[in-house]
Design a protein around this motif. Structure first.
Motif, PDB file in Angstrom:
ATOM      1  N   PRO A   1      43.655  17.790  41.367  1.00  0.00           N
ATOM      2  CA  PRO A   1      44.441  18.375  42.468  1.00  0.00           C
ATOM      3  C   PRO A   1      45.233  19.611  42.032  1.00  0.00           C
ATOM      4  N   TYR A   2      45.722  19.619  40.794  1.00  0.00           N
ATOM      5  CA  TYR A   2      46.474  20.780  40.304  1.00  0.00           C
ATOM      6  C   TYR A   2      45.551  21.994  40.162  1.00  0.00           C
ATOM      7  N   PHE A   3      44.360  21.733  39.619  1.00  0.00           N
ATOM      8  CA  PHE A   3      43.392  22.831  39.478  1.00  0.00           C
ATOM      9  C   PHE A   3      43.058  23.418  40.845  1.00  0.00           C
ATOM     10  N   GLU A   4      42.776  22.529  41.813  1.00  0.00           N
ATOM     11  CA  GLU A   4      42.421  22.988  43.155  1.00  0.00           C
ATOM     12  C   GLU A   4      43.572  23.773  43.786  1.00  0.00           C
ATOM     13  N   LYS A   5      44.791  23.276  43.638  1.00  0.00           N
ATOM     14  CA  LYS A   5      45.975  23.929  44.221  1.00  0.00           C
ATOM     15  C   LYS A   5      46.154  25.336  43.645  1.00  0.00           C
ATOM     16  N   TYR A   6      46.128  25.459  42.320  1.00  0.00           N
ATOM     17  CA  TYR A   6      46.367  26.759  41.698  1.00  0.00           C
ATOM     18  C   TYR A   6      45.195  27.715  41.891  1.00  0.00           C
ATOM     19  N   ALA A   7      43.988  27.178  41.967  1.00  0.00           N
ATOM     20  CA  ALA A   7      42.824  28.037  42.228  1.00  0.00           C
ATOM     21  C   ALA A   7      42.909  28.621  43.638  1.00  0.00           C
ATOM     22  N   ARG A   8      43.292  27.796  44.620  1.00  0.00           N
ATOM     23  CA  ARG A   8      43.454  28.287  46.000  1.00  0.00           C
ATOM     24  C   ARG A   8      44.560  29.348  46.078  1.00  0.00           C
ATOM     25  N   LEU A   9      45.680  29.104  45.385  1.00  0.00           N
ATOM     26  CA  LEU A   9      46.761  30.082  45.388  1.00  0.00           C
ATOM     27  C   LEU A   9      46.333  31.398  44.739  1.00  0.00           C
ATOM     28  N   ALA A  10      45.569  31.300  43.649  1.00  0.00           N
ATOM     29  CA  ALA A  10      45.097  32.512  42.966  1.00  0.00           C
ATOM     30  C   ALA A  10      44.172  33.322  43.871  1.00  0.00           C
ATOM     31  N   VAL A  11      43.278  32.628  44.567  1.00  0.00           N
ATOM     32  CA  VAL A  11      42.336  33.323  45.448  1.00  0.00           C
ATOM     33  C   VAL A  11      43.071  33.950  46.633  1.00  0.00           C
ATOM     34  N   ALA A  12      44.005  33.213  47.243  1.00  0.00           N
ATOM     35  CA  ALA A  12      44.749  33.745  48.391  1.00  0.00           C
ATOM     36  C   ALA A  12      45.578  34.964  47.990  1.00  0.00           C
ATOM     37  N   THR A  13      46.219  34.900  46.840  1.00  0.00           N
ATOM     38  CA  THR A  13      47.033  36.027  46.385  1.00  0.00           C
ATOM     39  C   THR A  13      46.143  37.220  46.031  1.00  0.00           C
ATOM     40  N   ALA A  14      44.995  36.953  45.448  1.00  0.00           N
ATOM     41  CA  ALA A  14      44.069  38.045  45.109  1.00  0.00           C
ATOM     42  C   ALA A  14      43.560  38.735  46.373  1.00  0.00           C
ATOM     43  N   LYS A  15      43.329  37.968  47.444  1.00  0.00           N
ATOM     44  CA  LYS A  15      42.904  38.579  48.710  1.00  0.00           C
ATOM     45  C   LYS A  15      43.980  39.509  49.251  1.00  0.00           C
ATOM     46  N   ASP A  16      45.240  39.066  49.156  1.00  0.00           N
ATOM     47  CA  ASP A  16      46.337  39.913  49.627  1.00  0.00           C
ATOM     48  C   ASP A  16      46.466  41.181  48.786  1.00  0.00           C
ATOM     49  N   LEU A  17      46.229  41.057  47.499  1.00  0.00           N
ATOM     50  CA  LEU A  17      46.365  42.191  46.595  1.00  0.00           C
ATOM     51  C   LEU A  17      45.194  43.175  46.726  1.00  0.00           C
ATOM     52  N   ALA A  18      44.034  42.669  47.106  1.00  0.00           N
ATOM     53  CA  ALA A  18      42.827  43.501  47.145  1.00  0.00           C
ATOM     54  C   ALA A  18      42.977  44.701  48.076  1.00  0.00           C
ATOM     55  N   GLN A  19      43.718  44.546  49.171  1.00  0.00           N
ATOM     56  CA  GLN A  19      43.854  45.666  50.104  1.00  0.00           C
ATOM     57  C   GLN A  19      44.608  46.846  49.502  1.00  0.00           C
ATOM     58  N   TYR A  20      45.380  46.601  48.443  1.00  0.00           N
ATOM     59  CA  TYR A  20      46.102  47.685  47.785  1.00  0.00           C
ATOM     60  C   TYR A  20      45.288  48.319  46.659  1.00  0.00           C
ATOM     61  N   GLN A  21      44.311  47.593  46.154  1.00  0.00           N
ATOM     62  CA  GLN A  21      43.558  48.089  45.006  1.00  0.00           C
ATOM     63  C   GLN A  21      42.217  48.704  45.363  1.00  0.00           C
ATOM     64  N   SER A  22      41.618  48.242  46.444  1.00  0.00           N
ATOM     65  CA  SER A  22      40.288  48.733  46.807  1.00  0.00           C
ATOM     66  C   SER A  22      40.261  49.096  48.286  1.00  0.00           C
ATOM     67  N   PRO A  23      39.541  50.150  48.639  1.00  0.00           N
ATOM     68  CA  PRO A  23      39.425  50.492  50.062  1.00  0.00           C
ATOM     69  C   PRO A  23      38.544  49.483  50.781  1.00  0.00           C
TER      70      PRO A  23
END
Length: 159
Positions: A83-105
């Motif tokens: 459950p910890y792996f799943e929780k942190y993996a989901r958070l990493a992916v969600a945060t990366a999606k938010d960050l992607a709009q600033y790094q790539s067109p």
């Protein structure tokens, strides 16, 4: 005296490739925000997002399974790390999606348009030879009389 531009002459208006007022203003506002943030010692949102992407990725890596055999995966699940792996993996992916709009067109969908048909239609010429019942070619011009047209209208085959 004629008014207006001569053919090929360009007068007035914004030059080709120059930015309009709204774009220039947006760029100035963005630059001012970045400058204020660095002067006040505050970090930009994209920098904070980058830190959390790295943090959540590291936490997910700490709880990920080490082996791939069924026995090792069973022990990993029994330890309660799944459950910890799943929780942190989901958070990493969600945060990366938010960050992607600033790094790539963002990429837009590309539509392929069929080529336009030729403006000049294809014209083909051909000649037709007409022969009579005995196989001889008929003359190129046939004289049509009123009597012949009347006979054609009331042919004996119509009855």
């Amino acid at each position: 005296m004629s008014r207006g531009a001569r053919p090929g002459e360009r007068r007035g208006g914004r030059g080709k490739g120059s930015l309009n007022k709204a774009t220039i203003e947006r760029a100035l506002v963005a630059e001012r925000i970045v400058n204020e943030a660095t002067l006040n010692g505050r970090r930009l949102a994209k920098e904070v997002l980058q830190d959390f992407v790295e943090l959540f990725t590291g936490l997910a890596a700490a709880h990920q399974p080490t082996g791939t055999s069924p026995g090792e995966l069973t022990l990993w699940k029994a330890d309660g790390r799944e459950p910890y792996f799943e929780k942190y993996a989901r958070l990493a992916v969600a945060t990366a999606k938010d960050l992607a709009q600033y790094q790539s067109p963002k990429l837009a969908a590309v539509q392929v348009v069929a080529p336009a048909p030729n403006a000049d239609p294809v014209r083909k010429r051909f000649s037709v030879s007409i022969f009579d019942h005995s196989g001889r070619p008929l003359p190129k011009a046939i004289e049509v009389t009123k009597l012949a047209t009347a006979k054609l209208r009331h042919s004996p085959h119509d009855e």
